[in-house]
Enzyme design. Structure first.
Site, PDB file in Angstrom:
ATOM      1  N   LYS A 491     -14.531 -19.255 -16.719  1.00  0.00           N
ATOM      2  CA  LYS A 491     -14.564 -18.963 -15.279  1.00  0.00           C
ATOM      3  C   LYS A 491     -13.469 -19.757 -14.574  1.00  0.00           C
ATOM      4  O   LYS A 491     -12.927 -20.705 -15.148  1.00  0.00           O
ATOM      5  CB  LYS A 491     -15.935 -19.343 -14.733  1.00  0.00           C
ATOM      6  N   ARG A 589     -30.389 -23.340  -8.062  1.00  0.00           N
ATOM      7  CA  ARG A 589     -29.174 -22.670  -7.628  1.00  0.00           C
ATOM      8  C   ARG A 589     -29.432 -21.168  -7.731  1.00  0.00           C
ATOM      9  O   ARG A 589     -29.724 -20.526  -6.756  1.00  0.00           O
ATOM     10  CB  ARG A 589     -27.998 -23.121  -8.506  1.00  0.00           C
ATOM     11  N   TYR A 717       5.725 -38.023   6.986  1.00  0.00           N
ATOM     12  CA  TYR A 717       5.028 -37.633   8.213  1.00  0.00           C
ATOM     13  C   TYR A 717       4.307 -38.791   8.882  1.00  0.00           C
ATOM     14  O   TYR A 717       3.683 -39.613   8.204  1.00  0.00           O
ATOM     15  CB  TYR A 717       3.980 -36.563   7.898  1.00  0.00           C
ATOM     16  N   MET A 766       2.994 -30.622   2.268  1.00  0.00           N
ATOM     17  CA  MET A 766       2.524 -29.363   1.691  1.00  0.00           C
ATOM     18  C   MET A 766       3.148 -29.083   0.322  1.00  0.00           C
ATOM     19  O   MET A 766       2.455 -28.730  -0.627  1.00  0.00           O
ATOM     20  CB  MET A 766       2.817 -28.211   2.647  1.00  0.00           C
TER      21      MET A 766
HETATM   22  C1  LIG Z   1     -19.771 -23.830 -15.680  1.00  0.00           C
HETATM   23  C2  LIG Z   1     -20.991 -23.637 -16.402  1.00  0.00           C
HETATM   24  C3  LIG Z   1     -21.179 -24.209 -17.675  1.00  0.00           C
HETATM   25  C4  LIG Z   1     -20.197 -25.120 -18.328  1.00  0.00           C
HETATM   26  O1  LIG Z   1     -20.400 -26.445 -17.907  1.00  0.00           O
HETATM   27  P1  LIG Z   1     -19.480 -27.634 -18.455  1.00  0.00           P
HETATM   28  O2  LIG Z   1     -20.075 -28.846 -17.879  1.00  0.00           O
HETATM   29  O3  LIG Z   1     -18.128 -27.359 -17.929  1.00  0.00           O
HETATM   30  O4  LIG Z   1     -19.560 -27.560 -19.912  1.00  0.00           O
HETATM   31  C5  LIG Z   1     -22.332 -23.891 -18.362  1.00  0.00           C
HETATM   32  N1  LIG Z   1     -23.276 -23.092 -17.811  1.00  0.00           N
HETATM   33  C6  LIG Z   1     -23.148 -22.555 -16.580  1.00  0.00           C
HETATM   34  C7  LIG Z   1     -24.230 -21.684 -16.053  1.00  0.00           C
HETATM   35  C8  LIG Z   1     -22.014 -22.819 -15.829  1.00  0.00           C
HETATM   36  O5  LIG Z   1     -21.896 -22.287 -14.602  1.00  0.00           O
END
Ligand SMILES: *Cc1c(COP(=O)(O)O)cnc(C)c1O
Length: 823
Positions: A491, A589, A717, A766
């Site tokens: 992701k 969550r 700046y 920036m």
């Molecule tokens: C991002 C995520 C992981 C991975 O977690 P890490 O700590 O990066 O290994 C596992 N499960 C879910 C549901 C996640 O969203």
């Protein structure tokens, strides 16, 4: 190397079953992903603690292989027309075939071992000797229990010298490698501290290494590496000639002087009555040592001092890394133009075939320097044909001469006399949506072609080390209970590292599942040729179309989303759609809670529109020992839900709970699969230092301008930076728009220049930032600056910013070009 299967069975004293044992074997393969000549291949089902090769036999059979070496007791029915050789130990079988093969040849075999520099010395000896000899050598750093037999198997009658390296990590291994390599000349490179874990102590490690030289006629080593070890002779054959080098006059090769200049080093060696003066285009300590080792080997082989001096001046850096660049018109370009021979071509082609984002593969290659006759050209034509390479561009006169050799096998797209004529006729329109391998000998100057094909962007880049990703994957895999699957979390652009590239690599390394946050990320992966199952975690109604169209698997986490998805399937007459159920076991969550079960179960029981692939939950605090009791409580709630769901569904599904930190902190919670995220990218989120992870991402930029500023002046700046002394200030090409956060201003953050840390001065702008390099001599405009990587860990940068590495990695803007390297 052509052996009938009968002959191989005899070497192994193996019982053979079925099939045609007269079939001729030319290729030994151990990796189901690297089968190019199935009809002439013999597959060894190797068993390691990570993988059982027997599980791949159906796939390998499917690809056309008909000869197998398997363990006694393997069920070989149902493989029509295949031959099986049954042995006690498949790895030992591979090794004894190689050892038998080795005995057919009488030419010199150089065996190299040591802790550092093995590959460099091997490659340099090749560079230095390939005009005198036709050399076979280990590809890359194939020096392991599997790599060595595969290297030795390449020996044939055309060669008249072999150079192999041997690497070991524990006792008992060198004995086996020695029997396969049977070196006649031994070379010991620097003995450092690598791989100490597998040995009780330094002496044991040394003794083990020296076993490689048991039957050598001569051994070349640095005096201090062997002096420490008194019993050296005991391990080696008696008429052994131990030739040492070093400063002392008692050495065979006396290092009279080493003089380092700005760009080169002059080394003077005294040997017998001769005096050799060589200049090498390197100045670092390791290169000087490796060059001396090579010079000693050449002297020993009787190469004249004048020739040695001339050749050593031409030594090329051994860059075993293949660079993967983003090219023009959505191409990817593999730049592999440091040398050209059959061995390195096959390594480059392997990497090309891994680029699944483009169906079309192109090879641009030069003549092979030093090739006489058309034998090698024929071999290359076969290799290209076997790998289905359709577009081939040749550069050089030899290829024009041997055009027929190539066209008999493959379609040559274009031929050019030399690099200059290719460049003259170059049009960017000729390259589009393809993966290119540029394979040219140094003299052909392919870097000019690389410059034409590479997409130009600003000079801040993130370098992603693909080997490190694989290393980290294996580091976690080694901690998995047997049979536990791995879901790779890609992701958020694979935590900033590039989802298509990382996913391609993971797919190649046979990971089981992938997960992304959004459907669009999954689509990107499908477009890049990823066919693994992909779970999408954050779905909404608008994404259903896309999900179904691209065969993505949604995570269903609420009654609302479940109902909507069922309706969608109904409308589209879709049945048995793969989905994943998310349980909220305490994170709060997303997910169904335990109290939702009574309402959820009837919905699951009643329908055949969905097939639940997995039921999973997420841990809130897996990296924190202080919350271990809570983690346990989460796992119990999760298990209770799974029991109920399983009863309702009446079939099995994959259970998974652990993220990176939980994998090794809570091995009892691995269930059927784990979800590996940050650990893959080299960050140990629990900071427990129990894993040896490698750095994956290196963010670097360059210095745009340098200036001298008087004491008491202000920088940047709002005049926030003040010089307290006369200072040298450098402006670097990175700012908060790139993901270099403003928190790092006012000296809080540091960057790495010329081996030292330089503090940020003033505010971060920036696109630019100023750093104080007053205390770092020799800094120039255009110099490289590391923002994070091996020298400044991303965890450190996160700490300066009061955040976690996840946020830093995923916060690097997409305008920062990603460059992929493979070592
Ligand atoms: C991002 C995520 C992981 C991975 O977690 P890490 O700590 O990066 O290994 C596992 N499960 C879910 C549901 C996640 O969203």
């Amino acid at each position: 190397m052509r052996y009938s299967l009968n002959h191989i069975a005899a070497i192994l004293s193996a019982k053979a079953v079925t099939g045609d044992t007269g079939v001729v074997v030319e290729h030994l393969v151990t990796d189901s992903r690297r089968i190019f000549f199935p009809a002439a291949s013999l597959f060894f089902a190797l068993e390691t603690n990570r993988r059982d090769g027997h599980l791949f036999i159906p796939e390998v059979y499917e690809r056309g292989v008909r000869c197998f070496v398997v363990r006694n007791g393997f069920d070989a029915t149902n493989y029509a027309g295949a031959s099986f050789l049954f042995v006690h130990d498949t790895l030992a079988a591979l090794q004894s075939i190689a050892a038998d093969h080795r005995r057919q040849f009488n030419y010199p075999v150089i065996g190299i071992t040591g802790s550092n520099g093995k590959t460099i010395v091997k490659e340099w000896l090749y560079q230095l000797l390939n005009t005198d000899y036709n050399i076979v050598r280990s590809p890359r750093s194939y020096n392991s229990q599997v790599g060595v037999p595969l290297s030795v198997w390449q020996m044939n009658m055309q060669h008249n010298m072999a150079i192999f390296e041997a690497g070991i990590s524990t006792t008992g291994e060198m004995d086996k490698l020695e029997k396969i390599i049977q070196p006649t000349i031994g070379v010991l490179t620097n003995l450092g501290a690598a791989h100490n874990e597998g040995f009780e102590n330094e002496t044991q490690k040394l003794q083990e290494k020296l076993l490689l030289f048991r039957h050598c006629g001569v051994v070349i080593a640095r005096d201090i590496d062997v002096a420490a070890y008194v019993g050296f002779a005991k391990y080696i054959n008696s008429p052994l000639k131990l030739l040492t080098w070093g400063n002392k006059a008692s050495n065979t090769f006396v290092v009279a002087s080493v003089q380092r200049n700005q760009f080169d080093t002059v080394i003077i060696l005294a040997y017998k009555t001769e005096r050799l003066t060589v200049t090498i285009p390197f100045t670092d300590h390791a290169s000087v040592e490796n060059a001396i080792t090579c010079a000693c080997v050449l002297l020993q082989l009787g190469v004249s001092t004048a020739t040695i001096a001339r050749r050593m001046l031409q030594l090329q850096p051994v860059d075993m890394r293949l660079q993967l660049l983003h090219g023009i018109n959505n191409c990817v370009v593999i730049n592999d133009s440091y040398s050209f021979d059959i061995t390195s071509l096959s390594v480059g082609l392997d990497f090309l075939l891994q680029q699944q984002q483009h169906a079309r593969k192109t090879v641009v290659m030069s003549d092979i320097p030093g090739a006489s006759g058309d034998t090698m050209y024929r071999e290359i034509a076969d290799m290209l044909y076997a790998r289905n390479i359709e577009k081939i561009i040749t550069i050089g006169t030899q290829w024009l001469t041997y055009k027929n050799v190539l066209t008999a096998k493959v379609a040559v797209t274009q031929q050019y006399l030399d690099t200059a004529s290719f460049i003259r006729q170059f049009s960017a329109n000729h390259f589009r949506n393809e993966a290119l391998l540029l394979k040219g000998a140094r003299v052909f100057g392919f870097e000019k072609i690389v410059a034409l094909l590479e997409k130009k962007v600003h000079q801040t880049v993130m370098e992603v080390n693909l080997n490190a990703v694989v290393h980290n994957l294996n580091e976690y895999k080694a901690r998995l209970q047997k049979g536990v699957k791995v879901m790779g979390m890609v992701k958020a652009f694979a935590y900033g590292s590039g989802s298509a590239e990382v996913a391609s690599l993971l797919q190649f390394h046979k990971i089981d599942y992938l997960a992304v946050a959004y459907a669009d990320e999954g689509v990107e992966l499908r477009k890049a040729g990823i066919h693994l199952p992909i779970m999408v975690m954050n779905v909404d109604e608008a994404a259903f179309e896309t999900i179904a169209e691209h065969n993505l698997e949604p995570e269903l986490f609420s009654f609302n989303i479940l109902q909507l998805f069922l309706q969608f399937l109904e409308r589209n007459a879709l049945q048995q759609y793969p989905v994943h159920l998310k349980i909220d076991s305490g994170m709060h969550r997303l997910g169904f809670e335990e109290k939702d079960m009574p309402a959820l179960l009837p919905l699951l029981r009643a329908n055949n529109r969905i097939v639940v692939q997995s039921v999973f939950s997420h841990l809130a605090s897996s990296e924190d020992a202080g919350d271990d009791a809570f983690t346990t409580q989460q796992s119990q709630a999760y298990e209770r839900c799974c029991v109920l769901i399983k009863e309702a569904l009446g079939y099995r599904f994959i259970m998974h709970l652990s993220n990176s930190a939980a994998i090794f902190r809570r091995p009892e919670l691995q269930y059927n699969m784990v979800r590996l995220g940050i650990g893959l990218y080299g960050v140990d989120s629990s900071n427990a230092h129990q894993l040896s992870l490698q750095t994956v991402a290196t963010l670097k930029t360059t210095i745009a301008q340098l200036r001298n500023v008087a004491a008491g002046d202000t920088i940047g700046y709002n005049r926030r930076g003040k010089t307290e002394r006369a200072s040298v200030i450098a402006t670097i090409r990175i700012g908060y728009a790139d993901g270099f956060r403003r928190h790092l201003g006012y000296g809080k953050g540091k960057v790495f220049v010329h081996g030292k840390a330089a503090p940020v001065i003033g505010t971060v702008a920036m696109d630019m930032t100023m750093i104080d390099v007053t205390d770092i001599p020799g800094v120039k405009e255009g110099d490289e600056v590391e923002i994070f990587g091996k020298n400044i860990p991303v965890q450190q940068v996160a700490q300066w910013c009061n955040t976690i590495p996840y946020e830093i990695l995923t916060g690097i803007n997409q305008r920062v070009k990603r460059i992929y390297v493979e070592e």
